[in-house]
Design a protein around this motif. Structure first.
Motif, PDB file in Angstrom:
ATOM      1  N   VAL A  77       0.822  -1.201   0.000  1.00 23.44           N
ATOM      2  CA  VAL A  77       0.000   0.000   0.000  1.00 23.44           C
ATOM      3  C   VAL A  77       0.859   1.255   0.000  1.00 23.44           C
ATOM      4  O   VAL A  77       0.715   2.125  -0.857  1.00 23.44           O
ATOM      5  N   ASP A 135      -1.321   4.051  -6.435  1.00 22.86           N
ATOM      6  CA  ASP A 135      -2.266   5.026  -6.957  1.00 22.86           C
ATOM      7  C   ASP A 135      -3.622   4.972  -6.262  1.00 22.86           C
ATOM      8  O   ASP A 135      -4.290   5.994  -6.113  1.00 22.86           O
ATOM      9  N   ALA A 136      -4.033   3.798  -5.834  1.00 22.30           N
ATOM     10  CA  ALA A 136      -5.354   3.636  -5.245  1.00 22.30           C
ATOM     11  C   ALA A 136      -5.549   4.417  -3.956  1.00 22.30           C
ATOM     12  O   ALA A 136      -6.688   4.723  -3.583  1.00 22.30           O
ATOM     13  N   VAL A 137      -4.465   4.755  -3.271  1.00 20.53           N
ATOM     14  CA  VAL A 137      -4.592   5.444  -1.988  1.00 20.53           C
ATOM     15  C   VAL A 137      -3.955   6.819  -1.969  1.00 20.53           C
ATOM     16  O   VAL A 137      -4.144   7.564  -0.999  1.00 20.53           O
ATOM     17  N   LYS A 187     -13.020   4.110   1.323  1.00 19.89           N
ATOM     18  CA  LYS A 187     -13.925   3.486   0.378  1.00 19.89           C
ATOM     19  C   LYS A 187     -14.130   2.031   0.768  1.00 19.89           C
ATOM     20  O   LYS A 187     -13.289   1.436   1.448  1.00 19.89           O
ATOM     21  N   GLU A 235     -13.708  -0.402  -1.011  1.00 22.03           N
ATOM     22  CA  GLU A 235     -12.602  -1.141  -1.592  1.00 22.03           C
ATOM     23  C   GLU A 235     -11.371  -1.192  -0.692  1.00 22.03           C
ATOM     24  O   GLU A 235     -10.460  -1.984  -0.936  1.00 22.03           O
ATOM     25  N   ASP A 236     -11.329  -0.352   0.327  1.00 20.34           N
ATOM     26  CA  ASP A 236     -10.214  -0.350   1.265  1.00 20.34           C
ATOM     27  C   ASP A 236     -10.344  -1.424   2.337  1.00 20.34           C
ATOM     28  O   ASP A 236      -9.424  -1.609   3.136  1.00 20.34           O
TER      29      ASP A 236
END
Length: 122
Positions: free
Chosen positions: A48, A62-64, A87, A89-90
């Motif tokens: 992460v 990129d997601a976080v 989210k 998704e987390d």
């Protein structure tokens, strides 16, 4: 042997925030690069974010990026993960990790915490 203990997980609504902490102990624990990984149900563990020994340099997926912030307090041998705008998704078990090597490799982490559950509901 470096030992890591995470805390701060829990249940939060989407859009909310949590702050995770990871306390490190053992010889030369302040000399390690640190990172957070996560593992969602049915998925492999993924990197992460990582932080350098000094705390100056960071590496986010990129997601976080823009939502999560990693920091460390070497005097307390503790690393933190501030998670905002969460989210669904987390949702995952979040693990703290450490290694003697450089931040600039996302692999080769040698020491792992037990994990803390983060659940984000709609």
């Amino acid at each position: 042997q470096v030992q890591l203990v995470e805390a701060g997980g829990g249940l939060v609504q989407a859009g909310g925030s949590l702050r995770l902490s990871c306390a490190a102990s053992g010889p030369s624990s302040s000399s390690t690069s640190m990172a957070w990984f996560r593992q969602a149900p049915g998925k492999e563990r993924e990197f992460v974010v990582g932080i350098s020994r000094s705390g100056t340099n960071t590496d986010y997926i990129d997601a976080v990026r823009g939502r999560f912030t990693i920091s460390r307090d070497n005097a307390k041998n503790t690393v933190y993960l501030q998670m905002n705008s969460l989210k669904t998704e987390d949702t995952a078990v979040y693990y703290c990790a450490a290694k003697w090597g450089s931040l600039y490799s996302r692999g080769q982490y040698e020491y792992w915490g037990q994990g803390t559950q983060v659940t984000v509901s709609s």
